[in-house]
Motif scaffolding. Structure first.
Motif, PDB file in Angstrom:
ATOM      1  N   ASP A 122       0.828  -1.214   0.000  1.00 51.80           N
ATOM      2  CA  ASP A 122       0.000   0.000   0.000  1.00 51.80           C
ATOM      3  C   ASP A 122       0.856   1.255   0.000  1.00 51.80           C
ATOM      4  O   ASP A 122       0.550   2.235  -0.702  1.00 51.80           O
ATOM      5  N   VAL A 123       1.939   1.248   0.758  1.00 50.12           N
ATOM      6  CA  VAL A 123       2.840   2.407   0.794  1.00 50.12           C
ATOM      7  C   VAL A 123       3.477   2.628  -0.566  1.00 50.12           C
ATOM      8  O   VAL A 123       3.543   3.757  -1.070  1.00 50.12           O
ATOM      9  N   ILE A 124       3.933   1.538  -1.188  1.00 47.91           N
ATOM     10  CA  ILE A 124       4.551   1.651  -2.516  1.00 47.91           C
ATOM     11  C   ILE A 124       3.547   2.227  -3.509  1.00 47.91           C
ATOM     12  O   ILE A 124       3.860   3.150  -4.268  1.00 47.91           O
ATOM     13  N   LEU A 184      11.122   5.414  -0.036  1.00 49.84           N
ATOM     14  CA  LEU A 184      12.417   5.018   0.520  1.00 49.84           C
ATOM     15  C   LEU A 184      12.458   5.057   2.048  1.00 49.84           C
ATOM     16  O   LEU A 184      13.431   4.605   2.646  1.00 49.84           O
ATOM     17  N   LYS A 185      11.415   5.575   2.666  1.00 49.30           N
ATOM     18  CA  LYS A 185      11.325   5.505   4.122  1.00 49.30           C
ATOM     19  C   LYS A 185      10.947   4.095   4.579  1.00 49.30           C
ATOM     20  O   LYS A 185      11.118   3.746   5.749  1.00 49.30           O
ATOM     21  N   HIS A 186      10.428   3.297   3.646  1.00 43.83           N
ATOM     22  CA  HIS A 186       9.915   1.973   3.999  1.00 43.83           C
ATOM     23  C   HIS A 186      10.663   0.839   3.302  1.00 43.83           C
ATOM     24  O   HIS A 186      10.661  -0.290   3.795  1.00 43.83           O
ATOM     25  N   VAL A 187      11.251   1.120   2.135  1.00 45.96           N
ATOM     26  CA  VAL A 187      11.988   0.103   1.394  1.00 45.96           C
ATOM     27  C   VAL A 187      13.304   0.714   0.921  1.00 45.96           C
ATOM     28  O   VAL A 187      13.518   1.921   1.037  1.00 45.96           O
ATOM     29  N   THR A 188      14.167  -0.115   0.357  1.00 45.58           N
ATOM     30  CA  THR A 188      15.445   0.369  -0.145  1.00 45.58           C
ATOM     31  C   THR A 188      15.389   0.604  -1.649  1.00 45.58           C
ATOM     32  O   THR A 188      14.462   0.144  -2.330  1.00 45.58           O
ATOM     33  N   ALA A 189      16.400   1.270  -2.168  1.00 42.97           N
ATOM     34  CA  ALA A 189      16.493   1.482  -3.615  1.00 42.97           C
ATOM     35  C   ALA A 189      16.588   0.144  -4.335  1.00 42.97           C
ATOM     36  O   ALA A 189      16.020  -0.040  -5.422  1.00 42.97           O
TER      37      ALA A 189
END
Length: 387
Positions: free
Chosen positions: A176-178, A211-216
């Motif tokens: 959902d964040v993505i 990027l606050k929740h996942v990495t590049a």
């Protein structure tokens, strides 16, 4: 790829962080009915599975009928037949290089079929795969050989099947964040030219929030997952769809909605991710895109385009069409792409109310196999195909 269309390889557990936990190996996935059933399932579970399978079959049958009806309408419409002719003509032009067929033979001799990764061959058409690489290389066998060898080496270094299988392990909250900050997806697989349409609402993207929740690396992995879904599931479905002629079954159309785009999006993190994604697409998925529409481009787009244009290969730049606000002739052109104004998304000025979150990949529970699962309904033109 295992039997029955199931994707094998890649981890089933311990992905951690972005990917969440694994799933017990005591479960299996049936590619025949796309249902997960426990090995020790009860008779009730079996009956439920059979009922669900029958319901799924009915939906598939209804959609097939709707596809055939809509396709017949497209065949009888001059604008759509013209669009199809343009695509076929363009595809032929990709092989109008001096000595193309002779170069093709050299290319095939340099890299025999036994060395080709069949997962990058769309619908098992190996000859078309060679032609796609040769066309991307300007009809030069040596350049095509280098391009394919680099692709094969890259694919060996990446566990792309695992990337697809990870989809069902990603927590819904993370998905959902993505989506909220990176709205993109395959909007339709039903078009007059047989080319599925991918939409990204670029102007609404907030990569720093993602990027606050996942990495590049996670974002790039997601992009590769989408590309493999296109190669292994979506485009093969286009090629074998009954009753629908798809003369060019290896091309897609991209629509990037720039509404809301601003200089604040030009962060170093965003640029670095863009560079990585473009490098992957241009080097390892050559000559798949037919056209790319950049729509609703604000004034500031010129500044941003000037800053990133050098990252895009000139051969790809020729496929890009830049448009301002979607209205008038621009809306009419998009209507031709989607197969009617009622099929154009409402957020692009059309009549289809389906959101990107109702489309692939967001509507898919998993990408464990190569079965195509439709996300387009048939109950009315606003929801699906309509007739």
């Amino acid at each position: 790829k295992g039997g029955g269309g199931r994707l094998v390889g890649g981890g089933g557990g311990g992905f951690g962080g972005f990917f969440g936990g694994g799933e017990s190996s005591s479960r299996w996935h049936s590619s025949e009915n796309s249902l997960r059933v426990s090995d020790s399932g009860s008779e009730t579970e079996t009956m439920m599975a059979m009922t669900a399978a029958a319901a799924t079959a009915a939906v598939v049958m209804n959609e097939a009928q709707a596809v055939a009806a809509r396709s017949q309408q497209w065949k009888e419409n001059e604008a759509y037949t013209k669009a199809l002719t343009e695509l076929v003509t363009w595809r032929r032009s990709r092989e109008e290089y001096p000595g193309y067929e002779a170069e093709l033979l050299k290319f095939k001799a340099a890299i025999p079929v036994s060395e080709v990764d069949m997962d990058m061959v769309i619908n098992g058409d190996v000859d078309n795969c060679y032609r796609r690489f040769l066309s991307a290389a300007g009809g030069k066998a040596l350049k095509a050989q280098v391009l394919m060898n680099k692709t094969l080496q890259w694919r060996t270094s990446q566990d792309l099947t695992a990337s697809m299988r990870r989809w069902r392990h990603i927590p819904r909250a993370i998905k959902d964040v993505i989506y909220d900050h990176y709205q993109s997806g395959w909007y339709t697989s039903h078009t007059p030219t047989g080319t599925p349409v991918y939409i990204e609402r670029t102007g609404r993207g907030h990569m720093n929030e993602v990027l606050k929740h996942v990495t590049a690396d996670d974002i790039v992995d997601h992009h590769m997952r989408m590309m493999e879904y296109m190669m292994r599931v979506l485009l093969p479905e286009m090629a074998r769809r009954p009753g629908v002629a798809v003369p060019v079954p290896d091309k897609v159309i991209n629509v990037l909605d720039m509404e809301g785009l601003g200089l604040h999006m030009m962060t170093s993190a965003s640029i670095n991710i863009l560079k990585r994604v473009l490098a992957i697409d241009q080097a390892y998925y050559p000559d798949v895109m037919y056209r790319c529409y950049l729509v609703n481009c604000p004034t500031v787009f010129r500044v941003i385009w000037a800053a990133v244009k050098h990252l895009v290969d000139t051969r790809i730049q020729r496929k890009i069409r830049i448009m301002g606000k979607i209205e008038g002739a621009a809306l009419e052109e998009l209507s031709g792409v989607f197969g009617g104004l009622d099929r154009v998304p409402s957020f692009l000025g059309g009549g289809c109310q389906r959101t990107l979150k109702e489309c692939a990949p967001w509507c898919l529970d998993h990408m464990d196999d190569t079965d195509f699962v439709s996300w387009e309904g048939t109950a009315g033109t606003a929801a699906g195909l309509g007739t």
